[in-house]
Design a protein around this motif. Sequence first.
Motif, short mmCIF file in Angstrom:
data_model
loop_
_atom_site.label_atom_id
_atom_site.label_comp_id
_atom_site.label_asym_id
_atom_site.label_seq_id
_atom_site.Cartn_x
_atom_site.Cartn_y
_atom_site.Cartn_z
N SER A 44 0.82 -1.21 0.00
CA SER A 44 0.00 0.00 0.00
C SER A 44 0.86 1.27 0.00
CB SER A 44 -0.91 -0.01 1.22
OG SER A 44 -0.15 0.00 2.41
N ILE A 47 1.89 1.84 -3.56
CA ILE A 47 0.76 2.33 -4.35
C ILE A 47 0.50 3.79 -4.01
CG2 ILE A 47 -1.72 2.06 -4.77
CD1 ILE A 47 -1.35 -0.95 -4.29
N GLY A 48 0.62 4.13 -2.71
CA GLY A 48 0.44 5.52 -2.28
C GLY A 48 1.44 6.45 -2.95
N ILE A 51 0.25 7.00 -6.43
CA ILE A 51 -0.90 7.92 -6.45
C ILE A 51 -0.41 9.37 -6.33
CG2 ILE A 51 -2.92 8.69 -5.12
CD1 ILE A 51 -3.46 5.74 -4.46
N GLY A 52 0.52 9.60 -5.40
CA GLY A 52 1.06 10.95 -5.22
C GLY A 52 1.76 11.46 -6.47
N LEU A 54 1.19 10.49 -9.54
CA LEU A 54 0.16 10.74 -10.56
C LEU A 54 -0.49 12.10 -10.33
CD1 LEU A 54 -1.63 9.67 -12.89
CD2 LEU A 54 -3.11 8.66 -11.17
N ARG A 55 -0.80 12.40 -9.06
CA ARG A 55 -1.43 13.69 -8.74
C ARG A 55 -0.51 14.85 -9.13
NH1 ARG A 55 -1.53 13.43 -3.50
NH2 ARG A 55 0.35 14.68 -3.31
N ARG A 75 -4.57 -7.30 -10.89
CA ARG A 75 -5.72 -7.67 -10.06
C ARG A 75 -5.80 -6.78 -8.84
NH1 ARG A 75 -5.37 -13.30 -11.72
NH2 ARG A 75 -3.39 -13.38 -10.65
N LEU A 76 -4.63 -6.48 -8.23
CA LEU A 76 -4.62 -5.66 -7.01
C LEU A 76 -5.15 -4.26 -7.29
CD1 LEU A 76 -3.85 -5.37 -4.03
CD2 LEU A 76 -1.53 -4.75 -4.77
N LEU A 79 -8.86 -4.51 -7.78
CA LEU A 79 -9.51 -4.78 -6.50
C LEU A 79 -9.68 -3.51 -5.68
CD1 LEU A 79 -10.32 -7.51 -5.20
CD2 LEU A 79 -8.17 -7.44 -3.97
N LEU A 80 -8.70 -2.65 -5.74
CA LEU A 80 -8.72 -1.41 -4.95
C LEU A 80 -9.43 -0.28 -5.68
CD1 LEU A 80 -5.04 -1.55 -3.63
CD2 LEU A 80 -7.13 -2.08 -2.37
N GLY A 81 -9.97 -0.60 -6.85
CA GLY A 81 -10.67 0.42 -7.62
C GLY A 81 -9.73 1.45 -8.20
N LEU A 82 -8.45 1.09 -8.32
CA LEU A 82 -7.47 2.06 -8.79
C LEU A 82 -7.10 1.88 -10.25
CD1 LEU A 82 -5.14 2.18 -5.66
CD2 LEU A 82 -6.64 4.00 -6.49
N VAL A 85 -8.30 4.85 -12.03
CA VAL A 85 -7.53 6.04 -11.64
C VAL A 85 -6.25 6.14 -12.46
CG1 VAL A 85 -6.27 7.12 -9.73
CG2 VAL A 85 -8.48 6.04 -9.29
#
Lengths: 96, 165
Positions: A44, A47-48, A51-52, A54-55, A75-76, A79-82, A85
């Motif tokens: 996680s 992934i965080g 995400i940062g 990407l932002r 798949r992960l 699964l996380l709806g990302l 994103v």
Amino acid sequence: MQVRVRGDVDLATSPRLRSALVDLHQRGCHHVEVDLGGVEFLDSTGIGVLIGALRRARQAGGELHLRALSPELDRLFALLGLGAVFGIAPPVDRAQ
Amino acid sequence: MSAKTSAEEPVGARFTPSFDANGDQVLELEIPPRRDYLALARQLVAAVNVDARLDPLRLSNLQLAVSEACTNAIAAHELNGVRDVIAIRAAASPARVEVVIRDQGGGFDPSQAIALPDPEDPRRLEYEHGLGLGIMRALADQLEIHTTHLGTAVRMVMLTSAPSP
């Protein structure tokens, strides 16, 4: 600019990935491809970091693309709806 | 050979293999609350699956879920300056692999867990943290979290064959 990530990305190592991506951003590189083909483990915190990054890229009018995701990572993210994103196509379900 | 170590600061990990009353393998690992021990915690999960009762995908999912629990444990110890060990117990039976992670990091308030915006919401990108619990919930077949002011115990179970939907 392409960034290749290898090995395990977890709480111990994700700060290094973050520094590298922040450094690229600060040097004005806002179109980034992150190749995850050599990643054996991603948690996680990793992934965080993505995400940062990407932002920051989008805020600067750029984009960040993920490449070479393993089926597990595919798949992960789904699964996380990302998946949406990051603009990853939904994984093909071969487990009939 | 008498290097003195502080009683407060654990040095290295302690590994204890055994068998329970049913003859099933039990592996116990105590780690210092340090980030560089996360990989060892993941190896413990692979080691208890020596009979390959979990298929590779379910094994890697359990390794990730356990790693997330240990990450939260280490973060709690770091936050509160607690140097005591984190205990991980992994047990394999024919039907399941069960892992319990106990920390002494002062616990947390589950009602304060971050609610993440929907993936379609542009504000989703403002959240770089708070994914760990969701990963555990999504991947483990069973998950129980007990938290007090002393610390947190997370118990997770992965069945050896996927539960029917």
